[in-house]
Design an enzyme around this catalytic site. Structure first.
Site, PDB file in Angstrom:
ATOM      1  N   SER A  97      39.784  26.545  41.435  1.00 27.25           N
ATOM      2  CA  SER A  97      39.552  25.841  40.164  1.00 27.25           C
ATOM      3  C   SER A  97      40.231  24.477  40.186  1.00 27.25           C
ATOM      4  O   SER A  97      39.668  23.482  39.719  1.00 27.25           O
ATOM      5  CB  SER A  97      40.112  26.641  38.982  1.00 27.25           C
ATOM      6  OG  SER A  97      39.419  27.851  38.831  1.00 27.25           O
ATOM      7  N   THR A 138      35.690  20.999  26.417  1.00 29.12           N
ATOM      8  CA  THR A 138      35.737  22.135  25.499  1.00 29.12           C
ATOM      9  C   THR A 138      36.781  21.935  24.401  1.00 29.12           C
ATOM     10  O   THR A 138      37.867  21.435  24.656  1.00 29.12           O
ATOM     11  CB  THR A 138      36.048  23.411  26.295  1.00 29.12           C
ATOM     12  OG1 THR A 138      34.988  23.630  27.208  1.00 29.12           O
ATOM     13  CG2 THR A 138      36.189  24.625  25.392  1.00 29.12           C
ATOM     14  N   LEU A 250      29.275  19.356  34.877  1.00 27.77           N
ATOM     15  CA  LEU A 250      29.351  20.820  34.911  1.00 27.77           C
ATOM     16  C   LEU A 250      28.413  21.380  35.975  1.00 27.77           C
ATOM     17  O   LEU A 250      28.727  22.377  36.624  1.00 27.77           O
ATOM     18  CB  LEU A 250      29.031  21.417  33.539  1.00 27.77           C
ATOM     19  CG  LEU A 250      30.063  21.118  32.454  1.00 27.77           C
ATOM     20  CD1 LEU A 250      29.628  21.739  31.131  1.00 27.77           C
ATOM     21  CD2 LEU A 250      31.445  21.643  32.838  1.00 27.77           C
ATOM     22  N   ARG A 279      42.900  54.450  55.069  1.00 31.15           N
ATOM     23  CA  ARG A 279      43.453  55.398  54.112  1.00 31.15           C
ATOM     24  C   ARG A 279      42.880  56.804  54.359  1.00 31.15           C
ATOM     25  O   ARG A 279      41.663  57.007  54.278  1.00 31.15           O
ATOM     26  CB  ARG A 279      43.108  54.932  52.695  1.00 31.15           C
ATOM     27  CG  ARG A 279      43.458  55.900  51.602  1.00 31.15           C
ATOM     28  CD  ARG A 279      44.939  55.969  51.400  1.00 31.15           C
ATOM     29  NE  ARG A 279      45.268  56.760  50.216  1.00 31.15           N
ATOM     30  CZ  ARG A 279      46.517  57.120  49.909  1.00 31.15           C
ATOM     31  NH1 ARG A 279      47.518  56.773  50.682  1.00 31.15           N
ATOM     32  NH2 ARG A 279      46.757  57.822  48.832  1.00 31.15           N
ATOM     33  N   GLU A 374      32.632  27.367  32.531  1.00 29.50           N
ATOM     34  CA  GLU A 374      31.565  26.554  33.129  1.00 29.50           C
ATOM     35  C   GLU A 374      30.182  27.102  32.802  1.00 29.50           C
ATOM     36  O   GLU A 374      29.314  27.229  33.649  1.00 29.50           O
ATOM     37  CB  GLU A 374      31.730  26.494  34.652  1.00 29.50           C
ATOM     38  CG  GLU A 374      33.070  25.961  35.077  1.00 29.50           C
ATOM     39  CD  GLU A 374      33.088  24.450  35.150  1.00 29.50           C
ATOM     40  OE1 GLU A 374      32.023  23.841  35.014  1.00 29.50           O
ATOM     41  OE2 GLU A 374      34.176  23.904  35.330  1.00 29.50           O
TER      42      GLU A 374
END
Lengths: 395, 250
Positions: A97, A138, A250, A279, A374
């Site tokens: 980001s 925003t 965007l 595992r 976004e």
């Protein structure tokens, strides 16, 4: 030391990449292994962005990597740029980001809407990581509906005065400069929206870290307040005009997110496979049980589809043919896919899956934000719905 | 300062290698190839020497298939100036043949330093560097972990069993590099883009038949399952007995 990440490539997608694209991917992959993986869990737990990595990221050329070399950027094609986002998010969505915002939401608008002086002044410093940026679109009451924004910019004799508040701003408290979107005309005049480059040390500008996040914890998310912030005339991005300008940004960022989400999914799938093989329960590795095999088969299928989706999207973008709706489809599909892969990995890991020592739960929590930011998953659904039917279901 | 760095294309150390159906070579399908990690130290050292000197040239030389151009370009992306590939369908098993071909290429290059990684991680032979030195009649220091160069003399440190050996040598010289010499840089994105435009010369390698032949490759034997002798302090006597009587390590 953890084994180096080998990627997941069931359909020889590597064979569709150029040598440079692979080299870029491998460099970022190795850097993430060596520098981000050892510190990400502690930063996530402590809620801190690993800021010390910014100079290294800049030196590698990760910021605005698809912008031209003349502005200090790497001048890569969009596929290589996408691969960078994929590899960064393989580490952590918060770090991806950071790079997305710096490149696609700060450097890109200056590149696309800025004057030549603005480009020459800001872009090389941003590529070098000396100036960190954030993107203020925003607002507290206007998320999916940015057209309703109430932040204003009033022109005066000497410049502009900005007033308003922005929320959920990645890099907000870290940034030296903010791209602020504001209305220059009447409250209902969407066409009057313009972008401004606002140094964050300007009087009246304040940023407050948003506390209490259970997602993107290794990322700075802040609220910005602009109270009579005065900026000179040349702070406006001269070619920005109307809501479509921030929406273009965007689209750039969403493109990177579509790739980034694949990275998070790769990390989780890789973890799921190695855990399933190691595992032992009921006397054999849990990977020998049909239920876990079904999980893994589903993950691999969805990841492979998403990889091909990204690559073709990138090729279209490199040919200048991509549409915002195509980007919406990829963002919507891939983030949702990655969230599912993270969740299934978390479950496959049993109780261990809730620990920060493993990656799945961190990615899962991160991806819940990526799912929402976004353009939420739902908004992208409506964008596609409108594309298909020609009918607008937004309002 | 003119420096040659000899590099090799090798399978990624994380790759699980499979033996091909002929029983004496590796199956290369799906195998990722990388720049030999020890050669990365050599490339990095050459770049640092050139940067310190403020001028010079770093030439990357490799012998291998056409795909080794990619390996050379990795070094070019790190910052080397140009590359030479001595093209061969496969790298000879006999290191002396490789050394002869490299020596012929390097002989009249006017290099102050010729650097190699101390070994390739695929065959572990440690031999091509010293062989090239011998063929060119140059001094050779292997497994260099620290290096100082002043004028036409160099001082190198080698890590040896229980200590450090310091070696002085005149230039030109052949050195092989060990881990610890430096921290190799990542090829930055601009470097990757620039590497495309740097000269990379292709020549056919002149190779002799060599005196070695691989008769067969066999994987190491499967490790037997471990044995849990118990838990906690109560298991210690039994563990000691097994270590003494079965494993015979005490």
């Amino acid at each position: 030391m953890a084994p180096k990440f080998q990627g997941v490539d069931f359909y020889d997608v590597d064979g569709l990449l150029s040598e440079e694209e692979r080299a870029v991917r491998d460099t970022v992959r190795a850097w993430v292994d060596d520098n981000l993986m050892p510190v990400i869990a502690e930063h996530y737990l402590e809620g801190r962005f690993p800021k010390h990595l910014v100079p290294q990221m800049a030196e590698l050329g990760l910021f605005g990597a698809n912008l031209p070399e003349e502005y200090g950027c790497a001048g890569l094609n969009h596929v290589a740029y996408g691969l960078i986002m994929q590899e960064l998010e393989r580490g952590d969505s918060g770090v991806r980001s950071f790079a997305s915002v710096q490149g696609a939401l700060v450097m890109y608008p200056i590149f696309a809407f800025g004057s030549e002086e603005q480009k020459r002044h800001w872009l090389p410093k941003m590529a070098a990581g000396e100036v960190i940026g954030c993107f203020g679109l925003t607002e507290p009451d206007y998320g999916s509906n940015p057209a309703g924004m109430i932040t204003t910019a009033r022109e005066t004799k000497s410049g502009w005065i900005l007033n308003g508040a922005k929320m959920w701003i990645t890099n907000g408290s870290t940034a030296h400069a903010a791209i602020i979107w504001a209305k220059t005309g009447q409250p209902d005049d969407v066409e009057s929206i313009r972008g401004f480059i606002v140094p964050t040390d300007t009087q009246g500008f304040s940023a407050k870290d948003q506390k209490g996040k259970l997602s993107l914890r290794a990322s700075d998310t802040s609220e910005l307040v602009l109270q009579d912030v005065c900026v000179p005339k040349d702070a406006v991005l001269p070619k920005s005009a109307g809501l479509k300008s921030p929406l273009l940004c965007l689209t750039q960022a969403r493109y990177g997110i579509a790739w980034g989400a694949v990275g998070a999914a790769l990390a989780c799938y890789d973890e799921a496979v190695s855990y399933a093989k190691a595992r032992v329960m009921f006397g054999k590795p849990i990977g020998a049980f049909q239920l876990q095999q079904a999980r893994l088969a589903e993950m691999l299928t969805e990841i492979t589809k998403a990889q091909l989706l990204c690559l073709q999207l990138g090729r279209l973008k490199d040919q200048g043919k991509v549409t915002p709706q195509q980007v919406s489809l990829a963002k919507r599909n891939n983030v949702s896919m990655a969230t599912d892969v993270a969740r299934e990995t978390r479950r496959l890991l049993g109780a261990n899956g809730i620990l920060a020592e493993y990656q799945a739960m961190r990615h899962l929590a991160n991806l819940e934000s990526v799912y929402t930011y976004e353009g939420t998953h739902d908004i992208h659904t409506l964008i596609l719905g409108q594309e298909i039917t020609g009918l607008n279901a937004f309002n | 300062m003119k420096i040659a760095v000899c590099v090799k294309r090798v399978p990624d150390s994380e790759t699980r290698v499979k033996i091909a159906s002929d029983g004496k070579s590796l199956d290369e399908t799906g195998v990722k190839f990388i720049l030999n990690p020890y050669d990365e130290f050599a490339v990095e050292e050459a770049l640092r020497r050139k940067e310190q000197a403020g001028s010079g040239e770093v030439v990357v030389v490799s012998l291998g298939p056409a795909a080794a151009q990619e390996t050379i370009r990795t070094a070019l992306a790190m910052g080397a100036d140009r590359g030479v590939l001595l093209e061969a369908d496969r790298v000879p098993v006999d290191g002396l043949e490789v050394a002869k071909a490299l020596a012929a290429e390097l002989k009249n290059g006017g290099y102050d330093l010729i650097l190699f990684g101390k070994m390739a991680i695929d065959d572990y032979n440690h031999q091509v560097g010293p062989m090239v030195a011998e063929l060119l009649d140059l001094p050779c220091v292997t497994a260099v972990a620290h290096l100082d160069i002043a004028g036409q003399r160099g001082t190198a440190e080698r890590e040896i069993e229980g200590g450090v050996e310091t070696v002085e040598f005149p230039l030109p010289a052949v050195l092989t590099t060990d881990k610890g010499l430096n921290e190799p840089r990542y090829p930055a994105l601009k470097g990757i883009m620039a590497a495309k435009k740097k000269p990379l010369e292709l020549k056919r390698a002149a190779l002799g038949a060599g005196g070695l032949e691989v008769l067969g490759l066999t994987p190491p034997p499967q490790r037997k399952d471990g044995k849990v002798v118990g838990e906690g302090p109560a298991a210690v006597p039994e563990l000691l007995r097994l270590l003494r009587e079965e494993a015979k390590v005490l």
